[in-house]
Design a protein around this motif. Sequence first.
Motif, PDB file in Angstrom:
ATOM      1  N   GLY A 198      42.464 -52.005  16.441  1.00  0.00           N
ATOM      2  CA  GLY A 198      43.664 -51.188  16.303  1.00  0.00           C
ATOM      3  C   GLY A 198      43.392 -49.806  15.759  1.00  0.00           C
ATOM      4  N   ALA A 199      42.140 -49.305  15.911  1.00  0.00           N
ATOM      5  CA  ALA A 199      41.834 -47.968  15.415  1.00  0.00           C
ATOM      6  C   ALA A 199      42.508 -46.928  16.291  1.00  0.00           C
ATOM      7  CB  ALA A 199      40.324 -47.747  15.408  1.00  0.00           C
ATOM      8  N   PRO A 200      43.017 -45.861  15.727  1.00  0.00           N
ATOM      9  CA  PRO A 200      43.647 -44.816  16.541  1.00  0.00           C
ATOM     10  C   PRO A 200      42.638 -44.204  17.491  1.00  0.00           C
ATOM     11  CG  PRO A 200      44.157 -44.550  14.199  1.00  0.00           C
ATOM     12  CD  PRO A 200      43.092 -45.574  14.305  1.00  0.00           C
ATOM     13  N   SER A 201      43.100 -43.907  18.717  1.00  0.00           N
ATOM     14  CA  SER A 201      42.191 -43.379  19.739  1.00  0.00           C
ATOM     15  C   SER A 201      41.708 -41.979  19.375  1.00  0.00           C
ATOM     16  CB  SER A 201      42.890 -43.365  21.097  1.00  0.00           C
ATOM     17  OG  SER A 201      44.087 -42.585  21.026  1.00  0.00           O
ATOM     18  N   ASP A 202      42.483 -41.224  18.580  1.00  0.00           N
ATOM     19  CA  ASP A 202      42.089 -39.864  18.235  1.00  0.00           C
ATOM     20  C   ASP A 202      41.358 -39.794  16.902  1.00  0.00           C
ATOM     21  OD1 ASP A 202      44.220 -40.611  16.730  1.00  0.00           O
ATOM     22  OD2 ASP A 202      45.317 -38.715  16.898  1.00  0.00           O
ATOM     23  N   PHE A 203      40.955 -40.924  16.331  1.00  0.00           N
ATOM     24  CA  PHE A 203      40.252 -40.914  15.047  1.00  0.00           C
ATOM     25  C   PHE A 203      38.826 -40.417  15.226  1.00  0.00           C
ATOM     26  CE2 PHE A 203      37.466 -42.928  11.933  1.00  0.00           C
ATOM     27  CZ  PHE A 203      38.074 -42.527  10.759  1.00  0.00           C
ATOM     28  N   ALA A 204      38.416 -39.527  14.359  1.00  0.00           N
ATOM     29  CA  ALA A 204      37.045 -39.014  14.366  1.00  0.00           C
ATOM     30  C   ALA A 204      36.423 -39.301  13.014  1.00  0.00           C
ATOM     31  CB  ALA A 204      37.024 -37.508  14.648  1.00  0.00           C
ATOM     32  N   PRO A 205      35.216 -39.834  12.975  1.00  0.00           N
ATOM     33  CA  PRO A 205      34.554 -40.116  11.694  1.00  0.00           C
ATOM     34  C   PRO A 205      34.442 -38.849  10.855  1.00  0.00           C
ATOM     35  CG  PRO A 205      33.373 -41.150  13.496  1.00  0.00           C
ATOM     36  CD  PRO A 205      34.395 -40.261  14.125  1.00  0.00           C
ATOM     37  N   PHE A 206      34.544 -39.012   9.555  1.00  0.00           N
ATOM     38  CA  PHE A 206      34.439 -37.867   8.654  1.00  0.00           C
ATOM     39  C   PHE A 206      33.823 -38.330   7.345  1.00  0.00           C
ATOM     40  CE2 PHE A 206      38.573 -39.789   7.937  1.00  0.00           C
ATOM     41  CZ  PHE A 206      38.670 -39.863   6.562  1.00  0.00           C
ATOM     42  N   TRP A 207      33.282 -37.376   6.629  1.00  0.00           N
ATOM     43  CA  TRP A 207      32.682 -37.647   5.325  1.00  0.00           C
ATOM     44  C   TRP A 207      33.735 -37.442   4.235  1.00  0.00           C
ATOM     45  CZ3 TRP A 207      27.760 -39.380   4.325  1.00  0.00           C
ATOM     46  CH2 TRP A 207      26.890 -39.413   5.423  1.00  0.00           C
ATOM     47  N   PHE A 208      33.644 -38.227   3.189  1.00  0.00           N
ATOM     48  CA  PHE A 208      34.613 -38.121   2.107  1.00  0.00           C
ATOM     49  C   PHE A 208      33.962 -38.519   0.792  1.00  0.00           C
ATOM     50  CE2 PHE A 208      34.819 -42.520   3.324  1.00  0.00           C
ATOM     51  CZ  PHE A 208      35.043 -43.205   2.140  1.00  0.00           C
ATOM     52  N   ALA A 209      34.591 -38.102  -0.297  1.00  0.00           N
ATOM     53  CA  ALA A 209      34.185 -38.494  -1.647  1.00  0.00           C
ATOM     54  C   ALA A 209      35.416 -38.991  -2.389  1.00  0.00           C
ATOM     55  CB  ALA A 209      33.549 -37.319  -2.398  1.00  0.00           C
ATOM     56  N   VAL A 210      35.235 -39.952  -3.260  1.00  0.00           N
ATOM     57  CA  VAL A 210      36.351 -40.530  -4.016  1.00  0.00           C
ATOM     58  C   VAL A 210      36.458 -39.831  -5.374  1.00  0.00           C
ATOM     59  CG1 VAL A 210      36.264 -42.770  -2.893  1.00  0.00           C
ATOM     60  CG2 VAL A 210      34.820 -42.351  -4.863  1.00  0.00           C
ATOM     61  N   PRO A 211      37.694 -39.661  -5.890  1.00  0.00           N
ATOM     62  CA  PRO A 211      37.848 -39.001  -7.197  1.00  0.00           C
ATOM     63  C   PRO A 211      37.416 -39.871  -8.358  1.00  0.00           C
ATOM     64  CG  PRO A 211      39.986 -39.707  -6.364  1.00  0.00           C
ATOM     65  CD  PRO A 211      38.991 -39.988  -5.276  1.00  0.00           C
ATOM     66  N   VAL A 212      37.566 -41.191  -8.225  1.00  0.00           N
ATOM     67  CA  VAL A 212      37.151 -42.144  -9.255  1.00  0.00           C
ATOM     68  C   VAL A 212      36.465 -43.308  -8.555  1.00  0.00           C
ATOM     69  CG1 VAL A 212      39.003 -41.536 -10.874  1.00  0.00           C
ATOM     70  CG2 VAL A 212      39.397 -43.315  -9.184  1.00  0.00           C
ATOM     71  N   ALA A 213      35.756 -44.121  -9.338  1.00  0.00           N
ATOM     72  CA  ALA A 213      35.072 -45.270  -8.769  1.00  0.00           C
ATOM     73  C   ALA A 213      36.084 -46.239  -8.153  1.00  0.00           C
ATOM     74  CB  ALA A 213      34.241 -45.976  -9.846  1.00  0.00           C
ATOM     75  N   ARG A 214      35.810 -46.664  -6.916  1.00  0.00           N
ATOM     76  CA  ARG A 214      36.712 -47.573  -6.206  1.00  0.00           C
ATOM     77  C   ARG A 214      35.915 -48.656  -5.487  1.00  0.00           C
ATOM     78  NH1 ARG A 214      41.023 -43.137  -3.757  1.00  0.00           N
ATOM     79  NH2 ARG A 214      42.038 -42.714  -5.750  1.00  0.00           N
ATOM     80  N   PRO A 215      36.449 -49.879  -5.441  1.00  0.00           N
ATOM     81  CA  PRO A 215      35.712 -50.988  -4.819  1.00  0.00           C
ATOM     82  C   PRO A 215      35.773 -50.911  -3.302  1.00  0.00           C
ATOM     83  CG  PRO A 215      37.838 -51.748  -5.622  1.00  0.00           C
ATOM     84  CD  PRO A 215      37.713 -50.323  -6.067  1.00  0.00           C
TER      85      PRO A 215
END
Length: 285
Positions: free
Chosen positions: A217-234
């Motif tokens: 069910g991924a959107p057809s227009d989704f493009a991979p991207f890099w990201f960083a989290v503001p706090v530690a997340r599981p």
Amino acid sequence: MNIRSLTRGDGVVIGAAVLLFIASFLSLTGGPDCSGLPAKYCQSQAYASLNAWDALPTLMSMYLAGVIGAAIVVLSRLLPQQRKVAGLDPAQFGVALTVFAAWTGLWTVIGSTNAGAGLIIGLIATLLLAGGAVATPLVPALKVALVGAPKPQPAAAPYGAGPNPGYGYPGAQQQAGHGYGYPGAQQQPQGGQAYGQQAPVADGTAGGQTGATQAAGAPSDFAPFWFAVPVARPLYGEDGSPAPIAELAPGTWYLAVEQRGQALIAQTQDGRRGVLQDTTGIQRG
């Protein structure tokens, strides 16, 4: 250890611990009143020279207890994985030590008839220390990373240059058919490909990952991207297991390869994939 996993609350804890350690060398008492006739019997200098290192119970229960508690809290944030000792979380033990130090400092000052600078500044430091340790997981403003994530460099290629550099960073030049489509990378269009996969063969036997992605069910227009989290997340497993498989730390870039509703399928730098359920406040590369 990742220093970028420290938060503003940890900065408050570190600053208060330094202030508490300095206060241990200051005078515990202000000295007696040396005015009037008994002045010649007064030894104000001897009283004023006493500090926490001359009073072992006060030193251990207030000053060193607070400093040790702060060290445990900060070190537990720096470790990539939380380790329990005798079934207890070290961070919780460190918070308990800071609260104990503040409690001891409060009653020590109340019971003192002539509190000096060492006791007064020590009490202020222990209150700040305990407050920062307790409030950091609860107050959003204290959860913000102490050191922000660095911006991705346009020409970074940490794993070497060549026709197939493999797993790179935001802005690294990628050739078509190798790896994922990173933000800022030059990609050659290939019909029917998902995230830089190699072109499927004519009989449609190779394209399992593309089919699985569309089936999820991924959107057809989704493009991979890099990201960083503001706090530690599981990061949870894609099989829906409740136990996290990794923890995303602030200051490190991760690759989002798929979107499932509000959640993201993220890939760590060691190749592990999982579901990031909380995507609020993430920084895109």
